[in-house]
Design a protein around this motif. Sequence first.
Motif, PDB file in Angstrom:
ATOM      1  N   LEU A 100     -11.710  -2.827   3.310  1.00  0.00           N
ATOM      2  CA  LEU A 100     -11.836  -2.078   2.058  1.00  0.00           C
ATOM      3  C   LEU A 100     -13.094  -1.232   2.109  1.00  0.00           C
TER       4      LEU A 100
ATOM      5  N   ASP B  23      -4.533   2.605   6.231  1.00  0.00           N
ATOM      6  CA  ASP B  23      -4.982   1.258   5.879  1.00  0.00           C
ATOM      7  C   ASP B  23      -4.139   0.265   6.665  1.00  0.00           C
TER       8      ASP B  23
ATOM      9  N   GLU C  10       0.362   3.197   6.486  1.00  0.00           N
ATOM     10  CA  GLU C  10       0.212   1.768   6.202  1.00  0.00           C
ATOM     11  C   GLU C  10       0.622   1.002   7.447  1.00  0.00           C
TER      12      GLU C  10
ATOM     13  N   ARG D 259      -9.396  -3.671  -4.350  1.00  0.00           N
ATOM     14  CA  ARG D 259      -8.192  -4.306  -3.830  1.00  0.00           C
ATOM     15  C   ARG D 259      -7.851  -5.517  -4.681  1.00  0.00           C
TER      16      ARG D 259
ATOM     17  N   LEU E 118      -9.046   3.277   8.761  1.00  0.00           N
ATOM     18  CA  LEU E 118      -9.698   3.868   7.588  1.00  0.00           C
ATOM     19  C   LEU E 118     -10.261   5.245   7.900  1.00  0.00           C
TER      20      LEU E 118
ATOM     21  N   LEU F  98       0.826  -1.189   0.000  1.00  0.00           N
ATOM     22  CA  LEU F  98       0.000   0.000   0.000  1.00  0.00           C
ATOM     23  C   LEU F  98       0.869   1.251   0.000  1.00  0.00           C
TER      24      LEU F  98
ATOM     25  N   GLY G 191      -8.112  -7.958   6.148  1.00  0.00           N
ATOM     26  CA  GLY G 191      -7.973  -6.596   5.662  1.00  0.00           C
ATOM     27  C   GLY G 191      -9.318  -5.913   5.608  1.00  0.00           C
TER      28      GLY G 191
ATOM     29  N   THR H  83     -18.339  -0.764   3.348  1.00  0.00           N
ATOM     30  CA  THR H  83     -17.094  -1.316   3.877  1.00  0.00           C
ATOM     31  C   THR H  83     -17.141  -2.833   3.852  1.00  0.00           C
TER      32      THR H  83
END
Length: 215
Positions: free
Chosen positions: A138, A125, A95, A143, A120, A4, A136, A204
């Motif tokens: 998103l 991230d 990150e 991704r 987030l 990232l 993880g 999300t």
Amino acid sequence: MGALDEKRCVIVCAGERDKKPFRRKPGDFVICCDDGLTAAREIGLRPDLIVGDFDSLPPGEALPEGVETLRFPVMKDDTDSMIAVREGLSRGYREFVLLYALGGRLDHTFANIQTLAFLLDHGADGVLLGPDDWVGILRNGKRRIPRDDTYTLSVFAYGGTARGVGIEGALYPLRDAALDCSFPIGLGNRITADEAVVSVREGTLILMGSRLQGQ
């Protein structure tokens, strides 16, 4: 999960762990949370910062000399992992890798998943890593996840309905789907292309990789 950013904050937690080496990248800033210090020692990873209330540090375990240490009371609102995340954010990192952040107590695992959402919300991230799993997050984006035939890929809505969900390059693809928090339709997929592409237009997603038994 894919790179990232080149500047990472690596937080060593006290969840389930193995003794596989962890590849430290140039520029990584390593924070140990409480008994995460023991885990770091087992894999030869020297911290740049140690934080925690040290309630789970084994008796007689000495803190290393010459390493910045922040000590907090046991009675506090933040978990040790959250304290480490706040410190990383305050030092400019965006990150985060939370190593050994899964397994053990289920409440701690769920708290670490919520910590991903906190990241987030603060423009960062992160990923949680355990011996056999990764997690993880998103939001409103895309991704790419490299293929690994020893792992499944699962996708779950988090914090409400996720709309416009797509999964490409997998055994069970999705296109412009709506996922909600009360039905686990995204469990146990397999990547069949060189990589899977997971996307969400609004909402999300929690992404999980789990090692297949016997692999």
